[in-house]
Scaffold this active site. Sequence first.
Site, PDB file in Angstrom:
ATOM      1  N   GLU A 172       0.857  -1.193   0.000  1.00  0.00           N
ATOM      2  CA  GLU A 172       0.000   0.000   0.000  1.00  0.00           C
ATOM      3  C   GLU A 172       0.888   1.237   0.000  1.00  0.00           C
ATOM      4  OE1 GLU A 172      -2.971   0.084   3.067  1.00  0.00           O
ATOM      5  OE2 GLU A 172      -2.986   2.278   3.155  1.00  0.00           O
ATOM      6  N   GLU A 177      -2.683  11.587   2.923  1.00  0.00           N
ATOM      7  CA  GLU A 177      -3.849  11.507   3.792  1.00  0.00           C
ATOM      8  C   GLU A 177      -3.725  12.570   4.863  1.00  0.00           C
ATOM      9  OE1 GLU A 177      -4.231   7.759   5.731  1.00  0.00           O
ATOM     10  OE2 GLU A 177      -2.071   7.481   5.886  1.00  0.00           O
TER      11      GLU A 177
END
Length: 425
Positions: A172, A177
């Site tokens: 990932e 974010e």
Amino acid sequence: MAAALFGAAPSATPAAAQQAPAQQAPAQQAPAQQAVAQQTAAHPVAAAQSWGDDFDGPAGAAVDPAKWTVETGGSGNGNHELQYYTAGAANAALDGQGHLVITARRNTDAGLGCWYGTCQYTSARLNTARTFAQAYGHFESRIKIPRGQGIWPAFWMLGNDIGTVNWPNSGEIDVMENIGREPGTVHGTIHGPGYSGAGGIGAPYSLPAGQAFADDFHVFAVDWSPSALTWSVDGRAYQTRTPADLGGDRWVFDHPFFVILNLAVGGDWPGSPDGSSAFPQTMVVDYVHATTSGTDPLPYTGRITGPGGMCVDVAGASSADRTPIQLHNCTGNAAQQWTVGLDGTVRALGKCLDVDAASHSDGAVIQLYTCNGTGAQQWSYGAGHDLVNTGSGKCLDSPNGSSADGTRLQLWTCNGTPAQRWTLG
């Protein structure tokens, strides 16, 4: 994402991707890597776009199904998130001005069920798992993020083998974010076997002077080569990760990944909205682009020239440890033949370009030293032709921009001047 791992999205996502461990704030490992703040992203990539969406279309239209899959469900995505991801254009629609608007709002449908009961919020999550995946290159999105406690926007990627090897073995890459209680900070993180969830390896990037990311658009990107990932905000790199950061764990960033955009509400990391949280909140996406790495200049072997066209040279052509590195008239001899590798090293005479004593101080001596894999010998060649020591976040520099024969090179705070501009070739 540290903002919701690839979790339970019924029917809209690969079956094996529907279970994911709870996610918390990633561990901020390798502080020296974090110090790459304010530098140009490493490894310039080809201008040729391999995939993209500029979100052109009429206001109110859903995203292009030939590019995106809209996920649905209220499972919590392994993170105890509170939103229900809706289908169609209910929470993800074009605005008619070249933007995608993902909206998180309070739910008014009493029949909409989430893992904890009647859903409190709705939002949207999109992926390219069925339409686009790519290994290596430059992945970029221009986004104006929302704000507020419990708000969790993300731009991220997952390995396309998640349906067979499961997370985190698939890998990932969280390009960006943000959790709403940190209005001026975003995070970039990698997750893989042995370094997932709260053990993810990453770093934050903060805007100066108390600015908030929700106040304007910003460009979030990652440059990905077979042996490194470099994150940037508005073209300024702030961390590079290589296999050396994994402590012996497996580097799984060697196969195609697909792209995800989402706006979560609540969850283990950001916590729930509170009385200060206002709704609706919007994540406005100007574009998402991917380009190939076909024109990446690395690896490279040859001379490196700097101020006045002078060559980077090993003093006296000596291969002894601690030999100073200097500028010299270009002669073409072995003392001026450098290999800039994908492993982050810069080598000559069988040894590595090194910062004396792994110093982070301005003026630290640049020398030749036996290669040892430390941050003192890790360098990133940027689009601005700077050579950034990723261990310190500072640049290879000619004092006062000197081009005099015999000028000893040093480490110095990166400033974009000709004193720090190095040409391969």
